[in-house]
Motif scaffolding. Structure first.
Motif, short mmCIF file in Angstrom:
data_model
loop_
_atom_site.label_atom_id
_atom_site.label_comp_id
_atom_site.label_asym_id
_atom_site.label_seq_id
_atom_site.Cartn_x
_atom_site.Cartn_y
_atom_site.Cartn_z
N PRO A 10 0.82 -1.22 0.00
CA PRO A 10 0.00 0.00 0.00
C PRO A 10 0.85 1.27 0.00
N ALA A 13 3.97 1.98 2.47
CA ALA A 13 4.47 0.73 3.08
C ALA A 13 6.00 0.70 3.15
N PHE A 37 5.72 9.55 -13.36
CA PHE A 37 4.65 10.56 -13.49
C PHE A 37 5.12 11.91 -12.92
N GLY A 58 -5.71 11.36 -5.71
CA GLY A 58 -5.37 10.07 -5.09
C GLY A 58 -5.92 8.89 -5.87
N ARG A 90 -0.43 -2.11 -10.79
CA ARG A 90 -1.34 -1.68 -9.72
C ARG A 90 -2.77 -2.14 -9.97
N ARG A 129 6.51 12.13 5.94
CA ARG A 129 7.51 11.85 4.90
C ARG A 129 8.07 13.12 4.26
N GLY A 199 5.91 -5.13 7.12
CA GLY A 199 6.51 -3.82 6.90
C GLY A 199 6.53 -2.92 8.12
N GLN A 201 8.26 -3.63 10.77
CA GLN A 201 9.58 -3.78 11.42
C GLN A 201 10.48 -2.61 11.00
#
Ligand code: AP5
Length: 217
Positions: A10, A13, A37, A58, A90, A129, A199, A201
């Motif tokens: 996802p 991730a 893109f 989105g 995807r 992020r 994911g 961890q």
């Protein structure tokens, strides 16, 4: 014959984070459909202008243009040793198209690591992020901060936040993933290619498990 690996998981991730590590380890070209893109958007190409609306909402960019873009990219000489695909395919239609393109190139997918992470963790990851606009390196303000605040460790560029990481868009991206991309988990399970990795961890533990799975694949 080249080695072809698909990173599935996802939004948020850790596909991009792991792709940098894995591509380097195996000497593969890293092909991210999202990065392609964004590059087109930056250069204001027709494709970039078309993709922009979908990305900002989105939603997925239509299959035909996405498939044509990735087909052109993986046919280039730097992909001859193999490719690490990040964000593509995807949809089942994209996965079918990829199978055909790779057959034309004389190759096939050898492993599909699937990074699983629960939605509430994804939201926290994407809202923290930061990305380097020059080299694409990815950071997180809490989990993977740059050495110097706001600056890329590799080239010192000013880090930016992605337009589609706003909370409402993130939620939409996760919903779109569940509806349109999650069926690929079964698709690759049926082909005995899927390897699930937890994911949540640390980045290092996820890398170690993915590298081991790919070596076996
Ligand atoms: P795309 O760019 O592919 O975005 P995405 O799949 O939503 O994935 P992200 O890049 O957001 O997340 P990631 O899994 O790479 O996570 P990251 O490593 O950055 O697509 C964007 C848009 O383009 C789509 O919405 C669509 O419109 C369009 N598009 C692209 N491909 C398409 C296609 N094939 N068909 C149609 N449309 C397409 O990590 C996230 C954060 O978590 C980072 O801050 C990182 O530092 C941190 N982190 C990573 N791992 C860990 C860990 N183990 N522990 C703690 N923190 C971690």
């Amino acid at each position: 014959m080249g080695k072809y690996i698909i990173l599935l998981g996802p939004p948020g991730a850790g596909k991009g984070t792991q792709a940098q590590i894995i591509a380097k380890e195996f000497g593969l070209a890293h092909v991210s459909s999202g990065d392609l893109f964004r590059e087109n958007l930056k250069n204001q190409t027709e494709l970039g202008k078309l993709a922009q609306g979908y990305m900002n909402r989105g939603e997925l960019v239509p299959d035909d243009v996405t498939i044509a873009m990735v087909k052109e990219r993986i046919s280039r000489p730097d992909c001859a040793q193999g490719v690490l695909l990040d964000g593509f395919p995807r949809t089942p239609a994209q996965a079918d198209a990829l199978e055909k393109v790779l057959a034309e190139l004389g190759g096939k997918v050898s492993c599909v690591p699937y990074i699983s992470v629960a939605p509430d963790v994804l939201i926290e990851r994407l809202s923290g992020r930061w990305t380097c606009p020059a080299c694409g390196n990815v950071y997180h303000e809490k989990y993977n901060p740059p050495k110097s605040a706001g600056k890329c460790d590799k080239d010192g560029s000013e880090l930016i936040q992605r337009e589609d990481d706003k909370p409402a868009t993130v939620e939409r991206r996760i919903r779109v993933y569940m509806e349109q991309t999650a069926p690929l988990i079964q698709y690759y399970q049926d082909r005995n290619l899927l390897v699930e990795v937890d994911g949540t961890q640390s980045i290092e533990s996820v890398s170690q498990q993915m590298l081991a799975a790919i070596r076996k694949g």
